[in-house]
Scaffold this motif. Structure first.
Motif, short mmCIF file in Angstrom:
data_model
loop_
_atom_site.label_atom_id
_atom_site.label_comp_id
_atom_site.label_asym_id
_atom_site.label_seq_id
_atom_site.Cartn_x
_atom_site.Cartn_y
_atom_site.Cartn_z
N THR A 285 8.45 -42.40 18.38
CA THR A 285 8.51 -42.72 16.95
C THR A 285 8.85 -44.19 16.75
O THR A 285 9.43 -44.85 17.61
CB THR A 285 9.59 -41.89 16.23
N PHE A 286 8.50 -44.66 15.56
CA PHE A 286 8.83 -46.02 15.17
C PHE A 286 10.34 -46.27 15.26
O PHE A 286 10.78 -47.28 15.81
CB PHE A 286 8.34 -46.25 13.72
N PRO B 239 5.74 -47.45 10.75
CA PRO B 239 5.34 -46.15 11.31
C PRO B 239 3.83 -46.04 11.55
O PRO B 239 3.39 -45.22 12.34
CB PRO B 239 5.81 -45.16 10.23
#
Lengths: 314, 314
Positions: A285-286, B239
């Motif tokens: 994930t970011f 994201p």
């Protein structure tokens, strides 16, 4: 309303504004965040909790106690010692903002824009005193990365540039004042030059996106965290220094430069790069990747400055 | 004479050869240094004493006990598990050296060239089995910097490239195997691309040599020590990752690239750069600056790998 003399205003609660807010609050300043975003309050609270671990000595609840969010621009900048504008890269918007800021802020408040694309004379064009506008271009994320590139216009008094530099230095940043404006400022131009050749060698099939990254982190990146390009070649020249290096190897630079690639950003190139990036990073994930980056950056900074890495890294 | 199976040969006792010698000896290997330089013995001893502090766990006297200097090439490579050639960048010389090395070394010895300019097929052109020649291009100083760029020719079996990678990995290096040869290899091309723009902004009077270095170490250098350029922009896209970044900001890359400078290495440019370098670094000795660089590099590496920084940094 009484305003503490240590009050600063952050205009716009985007990525850069939130990062500045966290750092300013961690350094003990009272921060007014000006934003019309109805979620700004919760965005500020989330950002402070997310960023506090990367700022040595910072404590989230303590930071939050010094931050207020206000939708009204004039009220936000009243009595502020400095105003840090971080709005989207829209020149008309920034010019309007600074005209309103000048009308409501103290006459000696530092007026600072984080623009990454516009010259200070353009951003300050609608000020009565355009020379007051100073660009303080940070490097993402500013609560961790030390560099701030400072640029004034021809009308900016040198003392005002010095004041801006002292302000950023008081936050633990490394300000560098450019001697004249240049499109894109310096660090981004250097980054862009390297990226061009990075895309070229990936496009040519020499390495993949993640192999390219591994090459950089384990060689030039590591070295440039410690010494810059010119000191690198000064040492590359041995006891004869940069003069020896340039006089003996510098002659081949023109040839090397002629060999560099000139990739075009076609849909095919974008597809190749993003496909490889998905394979390399797509499973994380970011938030996970960003937290890892900031933790490692803080550790390196603590190591180089002699601060306690255990404190900074946790 | 019995030859320990952990014997490796370093050909030529220049900057790179001496740095490899120190690292190999520190890792417990028996090292034969082949050099006709009558001062080679004292050069090796000085280098080991100078470099040991930057190699975690290394002890100079222990290292010296495993190193012999020999003027005879055939005797130096007899029984060696690997031969690391670090001679000057003269293709004819390297081709002759490897023909002689092939004749005297074991048939399964790794034949490694540290050339920074020639392709493996050229360096190995006079071998009976040209595919044996592998380039292992280190980054200065190799006893500290992790990267080794590995490149074989079209004739090189993939298993042999894997063996070379395992060898460098056993020394604590980060080998990256290029998928095809490219002039100058990857890291130096990237470095050259950045240097071009660095020289441009200094020439334009935007910053001085030392201001440019400060910009790099406090922004892109620091960041690239932790994450490479592609992961940087993957995170820059939020994201949405690299795809989002390239699709939204990537379109401006072509414009940015068109704005980059194209300085020419004239005597005036060399004079400007070396004059500023003299002012910035001229009061410090080469040894002092190099020791500071290696100490800080070792500290960062120890921090990132979780080794004891106190041990590595002293």
């Amino acid at each position: 309303m009484t305003v503490p003399s240590s009050t600063v205003t952050v205009v716009a609660a985007g990525t850069i504004g939130l990062s500045w807010t966290a750092l300013l609050a961690a350094k003990g300043l009272h921060v007014r965040v000006n934003s019309r975003n109805p979620d700004a309050g919760s965005l500020v609270a989330s950002a402070i909790r997310l960023y506090a671990p990367a700022i040595p000595g910072a404590e989230a609840a303590d930071m939050l106690s010094r931050v207020v969010v206000d939708t009204d621009l004039a009220r936000s900048v009243a009595g502020a010692a400095a105003v840090l504008e971080n709005a989207p890269e829209n020149l008309d918007l920034k010019q309007d903002l600074f005209a309103a800021i000048e009308a409501a802020a103290p006459p000696d408040a530092l007026l600072l824009s984080a623009t990454s694309t516009f010259a200070p004379s353009d951003v300050g064009a609608r000020l009565k005193d355009p020379g007051r506008l100073i660009v303080g271009h940070p490097f993402n994320p500013p609560h961790v990365i030390p560099l701030v590139e400072i640029v004034g216009s021809a009308d900016t008094p040198p003392e005002l540039l010095d004041r801006a530099a002292r302000f950023y230095r008081s936050l633990g940043k490394n300000p560098v004042t450019l001697r004249k404006p240049i499109l894109g400022f310096v660090a981004n131009r250097l980054q862009s030059a390297l990226l061009r050749e990075a895309i070229n060698v990936v496009q040519q099939g020499v390495v993949t996106v993640d192999e390219l990254d591994a090459i950089v982190t384990s060689s030039i990146g590591l070295r440039w965290a410690v010494i810059g390009p010119f000191r690198t070649f000064h040492l590359g020249g041995g006891p004869g220094g940069l003069r020896h290096w340039l006089e003996h190897l510098g002659v081949s630079l023109d040839e090397n430069w002629a060999q560099l690639g000139r990739p075009a950003m076609s849909p095919e190139t974008i597809g190749l790069l993003t496909g490889q990036a998905d394979l390399a990073f797509g499973d994380r994930t970011f938030e996970d990747l960003a937290a890892e980056r900031d933790r490692d950056l803080s550790k390196i900074l603590a190591t180089l400055t002699g601060d306690d890495p255990a404190q900074a890294g946790t």
